[in-house]
Design a protein around this motif. Structure first.
Motif, PDB file in Angstrom:
ATOM      1  N   LYS A 119      64.660  49.495  22.279  1.00 12.87           N
ATOM      2  CA  LYS A 119      64.614  49.302  20.797  1.00 12.87           C
ATOM      3  C   LYS A 119      65.779  49.988  20.383  1.00 12.87           C
ATOM      4  CE  LYS A 119      59.687  48.464  19.675  1.00 12.87           C
ATOM      5  NZ  LYS A 119      58.655  48.844  18.905  1.00 12.87           N
ATOM      6  N   LYS A 120      66.051  51.375  21.007  1.00  8.86           N
ATOM      7  CA  LYS A 120      66.966  52.263  20.716  1.00  8.86           C
ATOM      8  C   LYS A 120      68.356  51.481  20.784  1.00  8.86           C
ATOM      9  CE  LYS A 120      69.366  56.511  21.691  1.00  8.86           C
ATOM     10  NZ  LYS A 120      69.504  57.691  22.326  1.00  8.86           N
ATOM     11  N   PHE A 121      68.704  51.081  22.229  1.00 10.18           N
ATOM     12  CA  PHE A 121      69.830  50.137  22.262  1.00 10.18           C
ATOM     13  C   PHE A 121      70.127  49.035  21.369  1.00 10.18           C
ATOM     14  CE2 PHE A 121      71.978  46.560  24.478  1.00 10.18           C
ATOM     15  CZ  PHE A 121      73.139  47.266  25.005  1.00 10.18           C
ATOM     16  N   ILE A 122      69.185  48.195  20.952  1.00 12.80           N
ATOM     17  CA  ILE A 122      69.246  46.895  20.193  1.00 12.80           C
ATOM     18  C   ILE A 122      69.681  47.542  18.777  1.00 12.80           C
ATOM     19  CG2 ILE A 122      67.990  45.170  19.218  1.00 12.80           C
ATOM     20  CD1 ILE A 122      66.834  44.413  21.714  1.00 12.80           C
ATOM     21  N   LYS A 123      69.024  48.540  18.295  1.00 10.00           N
ATOM     22  CA  LYS A 123      69.262  49.075  17.071  1.00 10.00           C
ATOM     23  C   LYS A 123      70.487  49.811  17.042  1.00 10.00           C
ATOM     24  CE  LYS A 123      66.787  50.019  13.519  1.00 10.00           C
ATOM     25  NZ  LYS A 123      66.689  49.089  12.339  1.00 10.00           N
ATOM     26  N   GLU A 124      70.971  50.671  17.788  1.00 11.48           N
ATOM     27  CA  GLU A 124      72.268  51.167  17.908  1.00 11.48           C
ATOM     28  C   GLU A 124      73.585  50.073  18.066  1.00 11.48           C
ATOM     29  OE1 GLU A 124      72.348  54.362  20.982  1.00 11.48           O
ATOM     30  OE2 GLU A 124      71.083  55.559  19.425  1.00 11.48           O
ATOM     31  N   LYS A 125      73.355  48.934  19.016  1.00  9.29           N
ATOM     32  CA  LYS A 125      74.294  48.221  19.333  1.00  9.29           C
ATOM     33  C   LYS A 125      74.396  46.895  18.304  1.00  9.29           C
ATOM     34  CE  LYS A 125      75.843  49.982  23.098  1.00  9.29           C
ATOM     35  NZ  LYS A 125      77.223  50.396  23.431  1.00  9.29           N
ATOM     36  N   GLY A 126      73.233  46.812  17.794  1.00  8.05           N
ATOM     37  CA  GLY A 126      73.334  45.587  16.807  1.00  8.05           C
ATOM     38  C   GLY A 126      72.841  45.842  15.312  1.00  8.05           C
ATOM     39  N   GLY A 127      72.158  46.769  15.152  1.00  5.01           N
ATOM     40  CA  GLY A 127      71.364  47.223  13.839  1.00  5.01           C
ATOM     41  C   GLY A 127      70.023  46.411  13.656  1.00  5.01           C
ATOM     42  N   TYR A 128      69.529  45.870  14.692  1.00  2.00           N
ATOM     43  CA  TYR A 128      68.356  45.214  14.550  1.00  2.00           C
ATOM     44  C   TYR A 128      67.110  45.691  14.983  1.00  2.00           C
ATOM     45  CZ  TYR A 128      71.527  41.229  13.774  1.00  2.00           C
ATOM     46  OH  TYR A 128      72.685  40.258  13.597  1.00  2.00           O
TER      47      TYR A 128
END
Length: 64
Positions: free
Chosen positions: A12-21
């Motif tokens: 979740k952190k990766f997706i949030k940080e890389k894409g804002g999703y």
């Protein structure tokens, strides 16, 4: 569902940080299934070679 093989918070952190999703629970389940399939592929390959150790070469990802 079987055991989760990925760290949900890190995904979740990766997706949030890389894409804002945001990340759905189904996404984590699907990633876990993909990891399970890759592990099984490695197991099958090592077994076919007569080894007891799964190596990186046993888990080939074509698009990386």
């Amino acid at each position: 569902m079987a055991d989760v093989l990925v760290v949900t918070s890190k995904v979740k952190k990766f997706i949030k940080e890389k894409g804002g999703y945001n990340t759905s629970a189904e996404t984590v389940e699907m990633l876990s299934k993909a990891v399970e399939q890759l592990c099984q592929k490695g197991i099958d390959s090592a077994k076919a070679d007569g080894r007891k150790t799964v190596m990186a070469r046993d888990i080939v990802i074509d698009h990386l």
